[in-house]
Design a protein around this motif. Structure first.
Motif, PDB file in Angstrom:
ATOM      1  N   ASN A  51       0.803  -1.223   0.000  1.00  9.43           N
ATOM      2  CA  ASN A  51       0.000   0.000   0.000  1.00  9.43           C
ATOM      3  C   ASN A  51       0.843   1.283   0.000  1.00  9.43           C
ATOM      4  OD1 ASN A  51      -2.555  -1.347   0.081  1.00  9.43           O
ATOM      5  ND2 ASN A  51      -2.186  -1.794   2.257  1.00  9.43           N
ATOM      6  N   PHE A  52       2.110   1.160  -0.287  1.00  9.38           N
ATOM      7  CA  PHE A  52       3.008   2.305  -0.183  1.00  9.38           C
ATOM      8  C   PHE A  52       2.590   3.460  -1.082  1.00  9.38           C
ATOM      9  CE2 PHE A  52       6.853   4.702  -1.278  1.00  9.38           C
ATOM     10  CZ  PHE A  52       7.340   4.992  -0.009  1.00  9.38           C
ATOM     11  N   PHE A  53       2.114   3.156  -2.284  1.00 11.25           N
ATOM     12  CA  PHE A  53       1.776   4.199  -3.250  1.00 11.25           C
ATOM     13  C   PHE A  53       0.270   4.493  -3.316  1.00 11.25           C
ATOM     14  CE2 PHE A  53       5.788   2.527  -5.226  1.00 11.25           C
ATOM     15  CZ  PHE A  53       6.548   3.670  -5.021  1.00 11.25           C
ATOM     16  N   LYS A  54      -0.492   4.069  -2.321  1.00  8.07           N
ATOM     17  CA  LYS A  54      -1.936   4.279  -2.330  1.00  8.07           C
ATOM     18  C   LYS A  54      -2.253   5.778  -2.395  1.00  8.07           C
ATOM     19  CE  LYS A  54      -6.180   3.000   0.106  1.00  8.07           C
ATOM     20  NZ  LYS A  54      -6.747   2.301   1.291  1.00  8.07           N
ATOM     21  N   GLY A  55      -3.085   6.162  -3.339  1.00  8.47           N
ATOM     22  CA  GLY A  55      -3.475   7.563  -3.507  1.00  8.47           C
ATOM     23  C   GLY A  55      -2.415   8.428  -4.153  1.00  8.47           C
ATOM     24  N   CYS A  56      -1.426   7.795  -4.728  1.00  5.74           N
ATOM     25  CA  CYS A  56      -0.279   8.532  -5.278  1.00  5.74           C
ATOM     26  C   CYS A  56      -0.203   8.334  -6.794  1.00  5.74           C
ATOM     27  CB  CYS A  56       0.990   8.029  -4.600  1.00  5.74           C
ATOM     28  SG  CYS A  56       2.499   8.767  -5.185  1.00  5.74           S
ATOM     29  N   ASP A  57      -0.178   9.442  -7.538  1.00  5.15           N
ATOM     30  CA  ASP A  57      -0.053   9.369  -8.996  1.00  5.15           C
ATOM     31  C   ASP A  57       1.404   9.455  -9.457  1.00  5.15           C
ATOM     32  OD1 ASP A  57      -2.819   9.245  -9.246  1.00  5.15           O
ATOM     33  OD2 ASP A  57      -3.020  11.422  -9.426  1.00  5.15           O
ATOM     34  N   TYR A  58       2.172  10.271  -8.743  1.00  8.57           N
ATOM     35  CA  TYR A  58       3.582  10.474  -9.095  1.00  8.57           C
ATOM     36  C   TYR A  58       4.427  10.484  -7.826  1.00  8.57           C
ATOM     37  CZ  TYR A  58       1.736  12.198 -13.565  1.00  8.57           C
ATOM     38  OH  TYR A  58       1.085  12.316 -14.761  1.00  8.57           O
ATOM     39  N   ILE A  59       5.701  10.185  -7.993  1.00 10.84           N
ATOM     40  CA  ILE A  59       6.658  10.393  -6.910  1.00 10.84           C
ATOM     41  C   ILE A  59       7.797  11.271  -7.430  1.00 10.84           C
ATOM     42  CG2 ILE A  59       6.168   8.216  -5.723  1.00 10.84           C
ATOM     43  CD1 ILE A  59       8.798   7.108  -6.887  1.00 10.84           C
ATOM     44  N   LEU A  60       8.300  12.104  -6.555  1.00  9.79           N
ATOM     45  CA  LEU A  60       9.519  12.862  -6.825  1.00  9.79           C
ATOM     46  C   LEU A  60      10.595  12.263  -5.933  1.00  9.79           C
ATOM     47  CD1 LEU A  60       8.228  16.566  -6.907  1.00  9.79           C
ATOM     48  CD2 LEU A  60       8.303  14.879  -8.759  1.00  9.79           C
ATOM     49  N   SER A  61      11.619  11.723  -6.550  1.00 14.72           N
ATOM     50  CA  SER A  61      12.655  11.009  -5.800  1.00 14.72           C
ATOM     51  C   SER A  61      13.865  11.892  -5.557  1.00 14.72           C
ATOM     52  CB  SER A  61      13.082   9.750  -6.558  1.00 14.72           C
ATOM     53  OG  SER A  61      11.993   8.857  -6.686  1.00 14.72           O
ATOM     54  N   PHE A  62      14.424  11.763  -4.363  1.00 15.97           N
ATOM     55  CA  PHE A  62      15.587  12.532  -3.943  1.00 15.97           C
ATOM     56  C   PHE A  62      16.599  11.583  -3.291  1.00 15.97           C
ATOM     57  CE2 PHE A  62      12.091  15.470  -4.100  1.00 15.97           C
ATOM     58  CZ  PHE A  62      12.630  16.690  -4.481  1.00 15.97           C
ATOM     59  N   VAL A  63      17.853  12.025  -3.260  1.00 14.78           N
ATOM     60  CA  VAL A  63      18.895  11.310  -2.520  1.00 14.78           C
ATOM     61  C   VAL A  63      19.411  12.256  -1.441  1.00 14.78           C
ATOM     62  CG1 VAL A  63      20.716  12.017  -4.150  1.00 14.78           C
ATOM     63  CG2 VAL A  63      21.073  10.041  -2.656  1.00 14.78           C
ATOM     64  N   SER A  64      19.703  11.686  -0.279  1.00 12.48           N
ATOM     65  CA  SER A  64      20.138  12.509   0.849  1.00 12.48           C
ATOM     66  C   SER A  64      21.456  13.203   0.555  1.00 12.48           C
ATOM     67  CB  SER A  64      20.293  11.641   2.099  1.00 12.48           C
ATOM     68  OG  SER A  64      21.318  10.666   1.917  1.00 12.48           O
ATOM     69  N   GLY A  65      21.589  14.415   1.095  1.00 13.77           N
ATOM     70  CA  GLY A  65      22.821  15.183   0.985  1.00 13.77           C
ATOM     71  C   GLY A  65      23.284  15.585   2.364  1.00 13.77           C
ATOM     72  N   PRO A  66      24.230  16.500   2.464  1.00 11.99           N
ATOM     73  CA  PRO A  66      24.710  16.960   3.768  1.00 11.99           C
ATOM     74  C   PRO A  66      23.582  17.529   4.626  1.00 11.99           C
ATOM     75  CG  PRO A  66      26.157  17.718   2.006  1.00 11.99           C
ATOM     76  CD  PRO A  66      24.930  17.148   1.348  1.00 11.99           C
ATOM     77  N   GLY A  67      23.611  17.227   5.905  1.00 13.46           N
ATOM     78  CA  GLY A  67      22.589  17.732   6.810  1.00 13.46           C
ATOM     79  C   GLY A  67      21.214  17.221   6.441  1.00 13.46           C
ATOM     80  N   THR A  68      20.286  18.137   6.257  1.00 13.93           N
ATOM     81  CA  THR A  68      18.918  17.755   5.901  1.00 13.93           C
ATOM     82  C   THR A  68      18.603  18.047   4.436  1.00 13.93           C
ATOM     83  OG1 THR A  68      18.082  19.918   6.633  1.00 13.93           O
ATOM     84  CG2 THR A  68      18.084  18.132   8.254  1.00 13.93           C
ATOM     85  N   SER A  69      19.625  18.229   3.643  1.00 15.31           N
ATOM     86  CA  SER A  69      19.409  18.523   2.220  1.00 15.31           C
ATOM     87  C   SER A  69      19.089  17.248   1.440  1.00 15.31           C
ATOM     88  CB  SER A  69      20.643  19.206   1.619  1.00 15.31           C
ATOM     89  OG  SER A  69      21.733  18.311   1.568  1.00 15.31           O
ATOM     90  N   ALA A  70      18.553  17.438   0.243  1.00 12.70           N
ATOM     91  CA  ALA A  70      18.212  16.311  -0.624  1.00 12.70           C
ATOM     92  C   ALA A  70      18.312  16.767  -2.076  1.00 12.70           C
ATOM     93  CB  ALA A  70      16.802  15.811  -0.322  1.00 12.70           C
ATOM     94  N   LYS A  71      18.900  15.912  -2.920  1.00 15.41           N
ATOM     95  CA  LYS A  71      19.081  16.229  -4.342  1.00 15.41           C
ATOM     96  C   LYS A  71      18.060  15.475  -5.176  1.00 15.41           C
ATOM     97  CE  LYS A  71      22.661  14.551  -6.537  1.00 15.41           C
ATOM     98  NZ  LYS A  71      24.055  14.362  -6.971  1.00 15.41           N
ATOM     99  N   PHE A  72      17.437  16.175  -6.104  1.00 14.46           N
ATOM    100  CA  PHE A  72      16.376  15.614  -6.941  1.00 14.46           C
ATOM    101  C   PHE A  72      16.934  14.623  -7.955  1.00 14.46           C
ATOM    102  CE2 PHE A  72      13.442  16.342 -10.699  1.00 14.46           C
ATOM    103  CZ  PHE A  72      12.381  15.611 -10.169  1.00 14.46           C
ATOM    104  N   LEU A  73      16.278  13.448  -8.043  1.00 15.44           N
ATOM    105  CA  LEU A  73      16.705  12.417  -8.972  1.00 15.44           C
ATOM    106  C   LEU A  73      15.740  12.207 -10.133  1.00 15.44           C
ATOM    107  CD1 LEU A  73      17.937   9.670  -6.458  1.00 15.44           C
ATOM    108  CD2 LEU A  73      19.313  11.358  -7.691  1.00 15.44           C
ATOM    109  N   GLY A  74      14.486  12.655  -9.967  1.00 17.74           N
ATOM    110  CA  GLY A  74      13.553  12.493 -11.068  1.00 17.74           C
ATOM    111  C   GLY A  74      12.118  12.346 -10.624  1.00 17.74           C
ATOM    112  N   CYS A  75      11.218  12.519 -11.594  1.00 14.63           N
ATOM    113  CA  CYS A  75       9.782  12.353 -11.385  1.00 14.63           C
ATOM    114  C   CYS A  75       9.357  11.044 -12.028  1.00 14.63           C
ATOM    115  CB  CYS A  75       9.022  13.522 -12.009  1.00 14.63           C
ATOM    116  SG  CYS A  75       7.224  13.357 -11.969  1.00 14.63           S
ATOM    117  N   PHE A  76       8.566  10.246 -11.300  1.00 15.62           N
ATOM    118  CA  PHE A  76       8.161   8.931 -11.780  1.00 15.62           C
ATOM    119  C   PHE A  76       6.649   8.772 -11.644  1.00 15.62           C
ATOM    120  CE2 PHE A  76      12.496   8.724 -10.408  1.00 15.62           C
ATOM    121  CZ  PHE A  76      13.133   7.920 -11.347  1.00 15.62           C
TER     122      PHE A  76
END
Length: 282
Positions: A51-76
């Motif tokens: 049920n992880f994607f229940k109610g979800c049409d798209y995901i925006l994926s990120f990879v962790s960076g320094p501290g609390t930052s996150a770098k965008f990897l793509g829209c799926f």
């Protein structure tokens, strides 16, 4: 308060935030880190709970960076899911065991063009709740930076074909080419150098600290990597190294011993006749 937020970018792209999940994959997670560094990130995220994607049409994926930052990897785009089975496991994956989970479902996630110009460039502040690695896009995330667009995108080891100039640009800029540095440093490899003037080849191996990145950095710094016949060639034609082309013949797990790697290197030398007709001297 920031002046630009991820919600602004999502809305501008014509997407509906309430139907989008944000996922921040952490490099502190062993399974993700291993997949990300060996080019299996997209396959990795297809395996989730039912049920992880229940109610979800798209995901925006990120990879962790320094501290609390996150770098965008793509829209799926999220498609249908089914109970994970052996046929869903990449046949050439070095990480087969990580997908063998009885509770896993395999989802059809299709990479979209939405926000693709920001892939690898958009940096957001995930906020203090980094433990909450998946959230709805209605949560505001401040944009920290949009980095310069790299000239060369990393598209998998099998697609690496670099001139000396290309390689030099990549290995000397760890910020702009962070994904290249992450990938190349994470693996051992059998690589090929081809002289584009006459087609002569050199088969080499990379193992030990720093993996393939460390070995190729040495070529950028020395132009010859300490290889006898290449040294001799450059003594005769000092600028010949600019004609060298670099590619990967085989990626090798870091579990291989140096003896295993050298034996595989010798096999490729025999296959390509690089001692008899190329630039290998032994």
């Amino acid at each position: 308060m920031g002046s630009l937020y991820l919600l602004d970018i999502i809305t501008k792209a014509g997407l509906e935030p309430k139907n989008i999940k944000l996922i921040r994959h952490s490099l502190n997670h062993k399974r993700f880190k291993a997949s990300y560094e060996t080019g299996y990130f997209e396959e990795y995220q297809k395996f989730q709970r039912e049920n992880f994607f229940k109610g979800c049409d798209y995901i925006l994926s990120f990879v962790s960076g320094p501290g609390t930052s996150a770098k965008f990897l793509g829209c799926f785009k999220v498609g249908s899911g089914q109970k994970a089975a052996v046929q869903h496991i990449p046949s050439d994956s070095l990480l087969r065991d990580m997908y063998e989970d009885e509770e896993s479902y395999y989802f059809d996630l299709q990479k979209m063009e939405y926000l693709s110009d920001l892939d690898g460039r958009l940096i957001i502040n995930w906020g203090k709740s980094t433990v909450s690695w998946h959230q709805w896009a209605t949560n505001e995330k401040e944009v920290l930076a949009i980095q310069e667009n790299p000239k060369y995108a990393f598209a998998g080891f099998e697609n690496i074909v670099l001139s000396f100039s290309d390689l030099s640009e990549i290995v000397t800029d760890p910020t702009l080419y962070e994904n290249w540095h992450t990938a190349l440093s994470s693996v051992y490899a059998i690589y090929l150098i081809t002289d584009r003037v006459n087609g002569e080849q050199y088969v080499g191996s990379a193992y030990g600290t720093g993996g393939l990145l460390s070995r190729w950095k040495n070529y950028v710094e020395t132009h010859h990597g300490g290889n006898k016949r290449i040294v001799e060639l450059l003594q005769q034609q000092k600028e010949r190294y600019v004609e060298f082309q670099f590619s990967v013949l085989q990626i090798i797990p870091k579990s291989f011993t140096s003896e295993d790697v050298i034996a595989l290197e010798s096999l490729y030398k025999r296959k390509l006749k690089s001692i008899d007709f190329g630039l290998n001297d032994n």
